[in-house]
Design a protein around this motif. Structure first.
Motif, mmCIF file in Angstrom:
data_model
loop_
_atom_site.group_PDB
_atom_site.id
_atom_site.type_symbol
_atom_site.label_atom_id
_atom_site.label_comp_id
_atom_site.label_asym_id
_atom_site.label_seq_id
_atom_site.Cartn_x
_atom_site.Cartn_y
_atom_site.Cartn_z
ATOM 1 N N VAL A 111 0.859 -1.188 0.000
ATOM 2 C CA VAL A 111 0.000 0.000 0.000
ATOM 3 C C VAL A 111 0.892 1.234 0.000
ATOM 4 C CG1 VAL A 111 -1.793 1.306 1.195
ATOM 5 C CG2 VAL A 111 -1.811 -1.207 1.283
ATOM 6 N N LEU A 112 0.752 2.054 -1.014
ATOM 7 C CA LEU A 112 1.470 3.325 -1.091
ATOM 8 C C LEU A 112 0.460 4.454 -0.961
ATOM 9 C CD1 LEU A 112 3.759 2.558 -4.173
ATOM 10 C CD2 LEU A 112 4.297 2.252 -1.766
ATOM 11 N N CYS A 113 0.829 5.490 -0.249
ATOM 12 C CA CYS A 113 -0.018 6.676 -0.126
ATOM 13 C C CYS A 113 0.678 7.825 -0.840
ATOM 14 C CB CYS A 113 -0.251 7.011 1.343
ATOM 15 S SG CYS A 113 -1.161 5.724 2.234
ATOM 16 N N ALA A 114 -0.081 8.604 -1.598
ATOM 17 C CA ALA A 114 0.588 9.557 -2.479
ATOM 18 C C ALA A 114 -0.230 10.801 -2.747
ATOM 19 C CB ALA A 114 0.926 8.884 -3.814
ATOM 20 N N GLY A 115 0.519 11.843 -3.098
ATOM 21 C CA GLY A 115 0.012 13.077 -3.673
ATOM 22 C C GLY A 115 1.042 13.521 -4.690
ATOM 23 N N PHE A 116 0.848 14.676 -5.284
ATOM 24 C CA PHE A 116 1.818 15.152 -6.269
ATOM 25 C C PHE A 116 3.219 15.308 -5.695
ATOM 26 C CE2 PHE A 116 -1.929 16.613 -8.727
ATOM 27 C CZ PHE A 116 -1.569 16.126 -9.971
ATOM 28 N N VAL A 117 3.312 15.664 -4.419
ATOM 29 C CA VAL A 117 4.629 15.959 -3.839
ATOM 30 C C VAL A 117 5.551 14.739 -3.792
ATOM 31 C CG1 VAL A 117 3.915 17.978 -2.510
ATOM 32 C CG2 VAL A 117 3.679 15.684 -1.505
ATOM 33 N N VAL A 118 4.988 13.540 -3.858
ATOM 34 C CA VAL A 118 5.817 12.329 -3.856
ATOM 35 C C VAL A 118 5.530 11.462 -5.083
ATOM 36 C CG1 VAL A 118 6.128 12.246 -1.348
ATOM 37 C CG2 VAL A 118 4.152 11.105 -2.384
ATOM 38 N N ALA A 119 5.014 12.065 -6.136
ATOM 39 C CA ALA A 119 4.562 11.292 -7.298
ATOM 40 C C ALA A 119 5.698 10.526 -7.965
ATOM 41 C CB ALA A 119 3.878 12.220 -8.304
ATOM 42 N N GLU A 120 6.800 11.190 -8.266
ATOM 43 C CA GLU A 120 7.888 10.504 -8.967
ATOM 44 C C GLU A 120 8.498 9.413 -8.103
ATOM 45 O OE1 GLU A 120 10.984 8.955 -11.115
ATOM 46 O OE2 GLU A 120 9.090 9.865 -11.737
ATOM 47 N N TYR A 154 -1.119 10.668 -13.412
ATOM 48 C CA TYR A 154 0.265 11.121 -13.569
ATOM 49 C C TYR A 154 1.244 10.062 -13.070
ATOM 50 C CZ TYR A 154 4.514 13.876 -12.700
ATOM 51 O OH TYR A 154 5.815 14.333 -12.647
ATOM 52 N N ILE A 155 0.980 9.525 -11.884
ATOM 53 C CA ILE A 155 1.863 8.488 -11.330
ATOM 54 C C ILE A 155 1.874 7.265 -12.231
ATOM 55 C CG2 ILE A 155 2.209 6.902 -9.397
ATOM 56 C CD1 ILE A 155 1.000 9.109 -7.589
ATOM 57 N N ARG A 157 1.297 7.111 -15.407
ATOM 58 C CA ARG A 157 2.026 7.421 -16.647
ATOM 59 C C ARG A 157 3.532 7.486 -16.382
ATOM 60 N NH1 ARG A 157 0.071 10.260 -21.230
ATOM 61 N NH2 ARG A 157 1.587 9.944 -22.903
ATOM 62 N N ARG A 158 3.916 8.083 -15.252
ATOM 63 C CA ARG A 158 5.347 8.179 -14.922
ATOM 64 C C ARG A 158 5.959 6.802 -14.693
ATOM 65 N NH1 ARG A 158 8.280 13.240 -14.908
ATOM 66 N NH2 ARG A 158 9.649 12.285 -13.374
ATOM 67 N N THR A 159 5.146 5.862 -14.252
ATOM 68 C CA THR A 159 5.652 4.520 -13.993
ATOM 69 C C THR A 159 6.140 3.862 -15.284
ATOM 70 O OG1 THR A 159 4.144 4.294 -12.115
ATOM 71 C CG2 THR A 159 5.099 2.277 -12.987
ATOM 72 N N THR A 160 5.452 4.138 -16.376
ATOM 73 C CA THR A 160 5.819 3.521 -17.657
ATOM 74 C C THR A 160 6.561 4.479 -18.581
ATOM 75 O OG1 THR A 160 3.633 4.075 -18.551
ATOM 76 C CG2 THR A 160 3.909 1.899 -17.555
ATOM 77 N N GLU A 161 6.382 5.778 -18.371
ATOM 78 C CA GLU A 161 7.053 6.784 -19.195
ATOM 79 C C GLU A 161 7.671 7.825 -18.272
ATOM 80 O OE1 GLU A 161 4.636 8.305 -22.392
ATOM 81 O OE2 GLU A 161 3.431 6.470 -22.405
ATOM 82 N N ALA A 162 8.922 7.619 -17.903
ATOM 83 C CA ALA A 162 9.562 8.424 -16.860
ATOM 84 C C ALA A 162 9.640 9.906 -17.196
ATOM 85 C CB ALA A 162 10.958 7.881 -16.576
ATOM 86 N N GLY A 163 9.590 10.247 -18.469
ATOM 87 C CA GLY A 163 9.721 11.649 -18.843
ATOM 88 C C GLY A 163 8.413 12.413 -18.923
ATOM 89 N N THR A 164 7.326 11.833 -18.466
ATOM 90 C CA THR A 164 6.018 12.481 -18.558
ATOM 91 C C THR A 164 6.001 13.817 -17.817
ATOM 92 O OG1 THR A 164 4.895 10.350 -18.726
ATOM 93 C CG2 THR A 164 3.563 12.227 -18.038
ATOM 94 N N ASP A 165 5.496 14.842 -18.462
ATOM 95 C CA ASP A 165 5.416 16.183 -17.892
ATOM 96 C C ASP A 165 4.206 16.280 -16.966
ATOM 97 O OD1 ASP A 165 5.446 18.881 -17.341
ATOM 98 O OD2 ASP A 165 5.601 19.520 -19.422
ATOM 99 N N ALA A 166 4.393 16.922 -15.831
ATOM 100 C CA ALA A 166 3.313 17.044 -14.852
ATOM 101 C C ALA A 166 2.336 18.173 -15.162
ATOM 102 C CB ALA A 166 3.910 17.269 -13.464
#
Length: 227
Positions: A111-120, A154-155, A157-166
């Motif tokens: 279980v991961l808890c997240a918001g934008f501040v820890v998205a990457e 966003y998360i 997309r970043r998981t599969t495409e690391a360069g995704t713009d926020a």
């Protein structure tokens, strides 16, 4: 990686990997608490449980949604939390949506808890785990909160495409109902900086992992640096 985006009420089975998203404001607050040196965060089922934990552990920091209340040390606001000393301490957190979402999937293996501040950092941990299936729990507004859905997408997309713009995801969050309510003072226990602090993508280099710790401390959250 297969992904699902579900509200809390839509969870009918325990996922193998769950990412619980609450941008405004539970897991932004949690991230700020860890950044300020909190040791761990205990997610309470109810206000009564939060107060009972605080009574047993007077040195813990108890926080809740809404205005200040007797027995609680802080409110669920990243801006206001900046002035609270949480260094080396345990935080007890009870919120309307975020903590409820985490507890709804507490039996999941991860279980991961997240918001934008820890998205990457969250996406990086998912990439490391190479999970076949990830369930994103969109906690706000019965699963319809666009700030939470945007962050979850966003998360993912970043998981599969690391360069995704926020940028586009942050724009959606900035235009969400939650952002408007915070900016207009509809919600209580708010600092003027809260919306801006919730929309700082990838500010912190750690992911937040929730795990069961026993009957007296049912679910706790810890920050894990992702290098």
């Amino acid at each position: 990686m297969g992904t699902r985006f579900l509200g809390i009420a839509d969870l009918v089975e325990t996922p193998s990997v769950a990412v619980v998203v609450d941008v405004m404001r539970a897991f932004t607050v949690a991230a700020w608490a860890f950044a300020q040196g909190a040791e761990k965060i205990v997610l309470a089922e109810s206000l009564d449980e939060a107060l009972a934990l605080k009574a047993r552990h007077p040195d813990w920091v108890a926080l809740k949604d809404g205005p200040p209340a007797p027995g609680f040390d802080a409110v669920n606001s990243p801006g206001l939390l900046r002035s609270v000393d949480v260094g080396g301490r345990t935080v007890v957190q009870k919120t309307t949506a975020g903590t409820a979402g985490a507890l709804a999937v507490k039996d999941a293996p991860l279980v991961l808890c997240a918001g934008f501040v820890v998205a990457e950092a969250t996406a990086q941990l998912l990439r490391t785990r190479k999970s076949d299936s990830v369930t994103f729990v969109v906690t706000g507004d019965d699963g319809q909160a666009d700030e939470d859905l945007a962050c979850a997408q966003y998360i993912a997309r970043r998981t599969t495409e690391a360069g995704t713009d926020a940028a586009e995801y942050l724009r959606r969050a900035a235009e969400s109902r939650a952002a408007a309510e915070l900016a207009e003072g509809v919600r209580q226990g708010v600092h003027p900086d809260d919306v801006a602090l919730c929309l700082e993508a990838d500010r912190f280099p750690f992911a937040m992992v929730a795990a069961l710790e026993g009957s007296l401390i049912p679910n706790s959250l810890r920050g894990y640096p992702v290098l």
